[in-house]
Design a protein around this motif. Structure first.
Motif, PDB file in Angstrom:
ATOM      1  N   MET A 108       0.835  -1.033   0.155  1.00 62.61           N
ATOM      2  CA  MET A 108       0.070  -0.077   0.000  1.00 62.61           C
ATOM      3  C   MET A 108       0.746   1.202  -0.158  1.00 62.61           C
ATOM      4  O   MET A 108       1.645   1.396   0.882  1.00 62.61           O
ATOM      5  N   ASN A 109       0.661   2.009  -1.028  1.00 60.82           N
ATOM      6  CA  ASN A 109       1.478   3.306  -0.988  1.00 60.82           C
ATOM      7  C   ASN A 109       0.895   4.531  -0.299  1.00 60.82           C
ATOM      8  O   ASN A 109      -0.398   4.141   0.145  1.00 60.82           O
ATOM      9  N   ILE A 110       1.570   5.595  -0.278  1.00 61.38           N
ATOM     10  CA  ILE A 110       0.982   6.746   0.624  1.00 61.38           C
ATOM     11  C   ILE A 110      -0.464   7.339  -0.214  1.00 61.38           C
ATOM     12  O   ILE A 110      -1.136   7.666   0.561  1.00 61.38           O
ATOM     13  N   LEU A 111      -0.149   7.269  -1.581  1.00 60.88           N
ATOM     14  CA  LEU A 111      -1.462   8.072  -2.213  1.00 60.88           C
ATOM     15  C   LEU A 111      -2.583   7.070  -1.887  1.00 60.88           C
ATOM     16  O   LEU A 111      -3.724   7.571  -1.737  1.00 60.88           O
ATOM     17  N   THR A 112      -2.436   5.829  -2.091  1.00 57.18           N
ATOM     18  CA  THR A 112      -3.529   4.856  -1.542  1.00 57.18           C
ATOM     19  C   THR A 112      -4.234   5.025  -0.355  1.00 57.18           C
ATOM     20  O   THR A 112      -5.312   5.201  -0.142  1.00 57.18           O
ATOM     21  N   ILE A 113      -3.249   5.217   0.395  1.00 54.19           N
ATOM     22  CA  ILE A 113      -3.652   5.386   2.098  1.00 54.19           C
ATOM     23  C   ILE A 113      -4.588   6.823   2.319  1.00 54.19           C
ATOM     24  O   ILE A 113      -5.678   6.725   2.627  1.00 54.19           O
ATOM     25  N   LEU A 114      -3.964   7.764   1.593  1.00 53.98           N
ATOM     26  CA  LEU A 114      -4.392   9.203   1.669  1.00 53.98           C
ATOM     27  C   LEU A 114      -5.544   9.179   0.994  1.00 53.98           C
ATOM     28  O   LEU A 114      -6.789   9.455   1.735  1.00 53.98           O
ATOM     29  N   TYR A 115      -5.698   8.994  -0.036  1.00 52.84           N
ATOM     30  CA  TYR A 115      -7.228   9.065  -0.988  1.00 52.84           C
ATOM     31  C   TYR A 115      -8.138   7.988  -0.306  1.00 52.84           C
ATOM     32  O   TYR A 115      -9.395   8.368  -0.203  1.00 52.84           O
ATOM     33  N   GLY A 116      -7.716   6.732   0.051  1.00 48.97           N
ATOM     34  CA  GLY A 116      -8.436   5.713   0.316  1.00 48.97           C
ATOM     35  C   GLY A 116      -9.342   6.311   1.672  1.00 48.97           C
ATOM     36  O   GLY A 116     -10.349   6.189   2.094  1.00 48.97           O
ATOM     37  N   CYS A 117      -8.520   6.661   2.491  1.00 50.83           N
ATOM     38  CA  CYS A 117      -8.789   7.153   4.000  1.00 50.83           C
ATOM     39  C   CYS A 117      -9.640   8.243   3.942  1.00 50.83           C
ATOM     40  O   CYS A 117     -10.692   8.245   4.769  1.00 50.83           O
ATOM     41  N   GLN A 118      -9.384   9.171   3.026  1.00 53.06           N
ATOM     42  CA  GLN A 118     -10.385  10.366   3.006  1.00 53.06           C
ATOM     43  C   GLN A 118     -11.587  10.034   2.493  1.00 53.06           C
ATOM     44  O   GLN A 118     -12.879  10.557   2.964  1.00 53.06           O
ATOM     45  N   TYR A 119     -11.626   9.198   1.409  1.00 54.04           N
ATOM     46  CA  TYR A 119     -13.028   8.702   0.850  1.00 54.04           C
ATOM     47  C   TYR A 119     -13.708   7.919   1.903  1.00 54.04           C
ATOM     48  O   TYR A 119     -14.820   8.258   2.090  1.00 54.04           O
ATOM     49  N   GLU A 120     -12.966   7.108   2.643  1.00 49.39           N
ATOM     50  CA  GLU A 120     -13.932   6.311   3.513  1.00 49.39           C
ATOM     51  C   GLU A 120     -14.412   6.861   4.532  1.00 49.39           C
ATOM     52  O   GLU A 120     -15.328   6.720   5.027  1.00 49.39           O
ATOM     53  N   GLU A 121     -13.593   8.023   5.128  1.00 48.30           N
ATOM     54  CA  GLU A 121     -14.143   9.098   6.303  1.00 48.30           C
ATOM     55  C   GLU A 121     -15.341   9.614   5.904  1.00 48.30           C
ATOM     56  O   GLU A 121     -16.433   9.783   6.616  1.00 48.30           O
ATOM     57  N   ILE A 122     -15.282  10.309   4.785  1.00 49.14           N
ATOM     58  CA  ILE A 122     -16.414  10.870   4.200  1.00 49.14           C
ATOM     59  C   ILE A 122     -17.675  10.321   3.987  1.00 49.14           C
ATOM     60  O   ILE A 122     -18.875  10.371   4.214  1.00 49.14           O
ATOM     61  N   ALA A 123     -17.332   9.000   2.981  1.00 49.45           N
ATOM     62  CA  ALA A 123     -18.625   8.230   2.935  1.00 49.45           C
ATOM     63  C   ALA A 123     -19.193   7.500   4.262  1.00 49.45           C
ATOM     64  O   ALA A 123     -20.384   7.165   4.291  1.00 49.45           O
ATOM     65  N   ALA A 124     -18.348   7.400   5.135  1.00 46.33           N
ATOM     66  CA  ALA A 124     -18.950   6.668   6.517  1.00 46.33           C
ATOM     67  C   ALA A 124     -19.768   7.543   7.146  1.00 46.33           C
ATOM     68  O   ALA A 124     -20.782   7.161   7.769  1.00 46.33           O
ATOM     69  N   LYS A 125     -19.640   8.972   6.554  1.00 50.97           N
ATOM     70  CA  LYS A 125     -20.723  10.051   7.479  1.00 50.97           C
ATOM     71  C   LYS A 125     -22.005  10.117   6.663  1.00 50.97           C
ATOM     72  O   LYS A 125     -22.721  11.092   6.872  1.00 50.97           O
ATOM     73  N   GLY A 126     -22.074   9.297   5.545  1.00 55.03           N
ATOM     74  CA  GLY A 126     -23.364   9.359   4.434  1.00 55.03           C
ATOM     75  C   GLY A 126     -23.121  10.527   3.340  1.00 55.03           C
ATOM     76  O   GLY A 126     -23.992  10.829   2.548  1.00 55.03           O
ATOM     77  N   LYS A 127     -21.933  11.084   3.160  1.00 52.23           N
ATOM     78  CA  LYS A 127     -21.733  12.351   2.263  1.00 52.23           C
ATOM     79  C   LYS A 127     -21.049  11.509   1.260  1.00 52.23           C
ATOM     80  O   LYS A 127     -20.739  10.478   1.068  1.00 52.23           O
ATOM     81  N   ASP A 128     -21.106  12.323   0.158  1.00 49.93           N
ATOM     82  CA  ASP A 128     -20.346  11.977  -1.416  1.00 49.93           C
ATOM     83  C   ASP A 128     -18.716  11.669  -0.751  1.00 49.93           C
ATOM     84  O   ASP A 128     -18.088  12.662  -0.653  1.00 49.93           O
ATOM     85  N   GLY A 129     -18.546  10.653  -1.031  1.00 46.02           N
ATOM     86  CA  GLY A 129     -17.237  10.173  -0.827  1.00 46.02           C
ATOM     87  C   GLY A 129     -16.163  10.800  -1.989  1.00 46.02           C
ATOM     88  O   GLY A 129     -15.025  10.836  -1.629  1.00 46.02           O
ATOM     89  N   ASN A 130     -16.560  11.079  -3.035  1.00 43.98           N
ATOM     90  CA  ASN A 130     -15.750  11.932  -4.091  1.00 43.98           C
ATOM     91  C   ASN A 130     -15.301  13.086  -3.636  1.00 43.98           C
ATOM     92  O   ASN A 130     -14.472  13.910  -3.973  1.00 43.98           O
ATOM     93  N   LYS A 131     -15.915  13.605  -2.414  1.00 43.15           N
ATOM     94  CA  LYS A 131     -15.291  15.052  -2.089  1.00 43.15           C
ATOM     95  C   LYS A 131     -14.139  14.754  -1.340  1.00 43.15           C
ATOM     96  O   LYS A 131     -13.353  15.531  -0.917  1.00 43.15           O
ATOM     97  N   GLY A 132     -13.624  13.393  -0.914  1.00 42.51           N
ATOM     98  CA  GLY A 132     -12.288  13.035  -0.193  1.00 42.51           C
ATOM     99  C   GLY A 132     -11.244  13.490  -1.208  1.00 42.51           C
ATOM    100  O   GLY A 132     -10.029  13.562  -0.767  1.00 42.51           O
ATOM    101  N   ARG A 133     -11.489  13.456  -2.431  1.00 45.38           N
ATOM    102  CA  ARG A 133     -10.575  13.777  -3.285  1.00 45.38           C
ATOM    103  C   ARG A 133      -9.788  15.375  -2.912  1.00 45.38           C
ATOM    104  O   ARG A 133      -8.569  15.307  -2.826  1.00 45.38           O
ATOM    105  N   VAL A 134     -10.860  16.137  -2.809  1.00 48.16           N
ATOM    106  CA  VAL A 134     -10.298  17.463  -2.464  1.00 48.16           C
ATOM    107  C   VAL A 134      -9.740  17.471  -1.088  1.00 48.16           C
ATOM    108  O   VAL A 134      -8.610  18.298  -1.013  1.00 48.16           O
TER     109      VAL A 134
END
Length: 134
Positions: free
Chosen positions: A1-27
């Motif tokens: 697992m590389n740094i970018l995978t962790i960074l983007y994946g964690c942000q996606y998962e954290e935002i999606a877990a709150k019921g919001k659009d996970g694509n905002k994790g990119r920003v």
């Protein structure tokens, strides 16, 4: 697992877990990556200032107070680095690729993944502060 995978994946998962659009994790991930690069640039400047003071100009923004000069440098620096991140690794296609790779990892790996991002980030921040104060 590389740094970018962790960074983007964690942000996606954290935002999606709150019921919001996970694509905002990119920003959010792009902003964190930009801040990480700015910390790296700040670390380089602190080292240059500390150990090689002749390598830096004395007053690059004449006519401005220190606070205003700092704000100008921060805004221009953030904008430039964010633009580079957005055009290189922060693309939407790369975001979806990294999130898909992150989702394939087991839960035990995902649980430890956030630490792999936070440890270097806070270590670099502490190093910048420590070198600036000494």
């Amino acid at each position: 697992m590389n740094i970018l995978t962790i960074l983007y994946g964690c942000q996606y998962e954290e935002i999606a877990a709150k019921g919001k659009d996970g694509n905002k994790g990119r920003v959010a991930a792009n902003v964190l990556l930009t801040i990480f690069f700015l910390l790296l640039i700040a670390l380089i400047f602190v080292i240059l200032y500390k150990y090689f003071p002749a390598a830096l100009p004395k007053n690059p923004l004449r006519g401005f107070g220190p606070r205003t000069a700092g704000k100008i440098i921060a805004l221009v620096g953030f904008g430039a680095v964010y633009g580079l991140v957005l055009l290189t690794v922060g693309t939407e296609a790369n975001f979806h690729r990294q999130v898909a790779a992150y989702k394939d990892y087991p839960a035990s790996v995902k649980k430890k993944a956030n630490r792999l991002i936070l440890i270097p980030f806070f270590s670099m921040m502490a190093l910048v502060i420590l070198l600036a104060l000494l």
